[in-house]
Motif scaffolding. Structure first.
Motif, PDB file in Angstrom:
ATOM      1  N   GLY A  42      18.627   1.286 -12.410  1.00 33.67           N
ATOM      2  CA  GLY A  42      18.708   2.707 -12.104  1.00 33.67           C
ATOM      3  C   GLY A  42      17.820   3.556 -12.983  1.00 33.67           C
ATOM      4  N   ALA A  43      17.656   3.144 -14.248  1.00 29.80           N
ATOM      5  CA  ALA A  43      16.889   3.959 -15.190  1.00 29.80           C
ATOM      6  C   ALA A  43      15.389   3.721 -15.078  1.00 29.80           C
ATOM      7  N   VAL A  44      14.991   2.457 -14.987  1.00 29.99           N
ATOM      8  CA  VAL A  44      13.556   2.135 -14.997  1.00 29.99           C
ATOM      9  C   VAL A  44      12.842   2.774 -13.822  1.00 29.99           C
ATOM     10  N   ALA A  45      13.509   2.847 -12.683  1.00 30.41           N
ATOM     11  CA  ALA A  45      12.877   3.420 -11.496  1.00 30.41           C
ATOM     12  C   ALA A  45      12.516   4.890 -11.687  1.00 30.41           C
ATOM     13  N   ARG A  46      13.141   5.554 -12.659  1.00 28.17           N
ATOM     14  CA  ARG A  46      12.911   6.983 -12.862  1.00 28.17           C
ATOM     15  C   ARG A  46      11.967   7.264 -14.030  1.00 28.17           C
TER      16      ARG A  46
END
Length: 246
Positions: A42-46
């Protein structure tokens, strides 16, 4: 998923004759690991490319320093320097992703026991980012205080894992000896693991923050200002100082 797993361990308090939680501990391992992977995805994609490029360096710092301290036998870890660095310069989400990803990589390649602690590592990075946003890293004195707070969070989060997944047999020789000392004074497994975390982790994370701040001080200001989190929220210097530099 992380919260449900944590609450389940506290409520059930799995035990056996060896002090390890058996099938329930296996479910905890799966729950924590899957939760950590979801945090990473969830975090890396942002994250912007500048932050993503920093992750491999931060993870390498974590692994190298962690192994050096582990073999020293000290009741410390110092395996979160890179996680704190990313949390400070790129924010809570980036810090959480760095910590969780580092633990997953170590758990899948070097030390399988690191997998459930990916949740703790994620909380270290998240807390570092939140405290940086609140201005704790503008001065060394408040940064050391932030390290103590990060350590307290890490100690509380990791205690059920140490107690019920590993039967208080996880960590370095120094950590195990400290837990055994607390248990010798009549404390239960969870309480002994929590006390060990609250004694050792704040010191460990305070030292971690000092080392992270030393690294940040040695980096060119132009490099740090590539990160919007540092530039827009005045993470590393008072607003007036930034105006003068500008």
């Amino acid at each position: 998923m992380v919260l449900v797993t944590y609450a389940g361990l506290i409520a059930v308090r799995p035990t056996s004759e060896h002090g390890v939680g058996g099938p329930i501990a296996l479910l905890a391992l799966v729950g924590y690991t899957l939760g950590a992977l979801l945090i990473v995805s969830g975090a890396v994609a942002r994250l912007p490319p500048t932050t993503v490029a920093l992750l491999p360096v931060a993870i390498t710092v974590n692994i190298v320093m962690g192994k050096i301290v582990y073999f020293s036998g000290l009741p410390l870890q110092l395996d979160s320097i890179g996680t704190v660095l990313v949390g400070v310069v790129a924010g809570p989400a980036a810090g959480a992703a760095t910590g969780a990803l580092a633990s997953v990589i170590v758990g899948m390649t070097i030390t399988p026991g690191a997998l459930p602690y990916a949740v703790t590592a994620a909380m270290i990075g998240f807390t570092a980012g939140m405290l940086a946003r609140a201005g704790f890293f503008r001065r060394l004195s408040t940064a050391v205080l932030a390290g103590g707070l990060i350590g307290a969070v890490a100690g509380v989060v990791s205690a059920p894992i140490t107690a019920f997944v590993f039967g208080n047999a996880s960590g370095s020789v120094g950590q195990s000896a400290l837990i055994a000392t607390f248990q010798a004074f009549g404390n239960g497994m969870l309480k002994a693991a929590t006390l060990q975390g609250l004694v050792a982790d704040p010191l460990d994370k305070a030292l971690t923050v000092v080392l992270a701040m030393a690294i940040l001080k040695g980096l060119p200001p132009g490099f740090l200002h590539r990160f919007p989190f540092v530039r827009d929220r005045h993470i590393l210097a008072p607003r007036a100082e930034l105006v003068r530099v500008g």
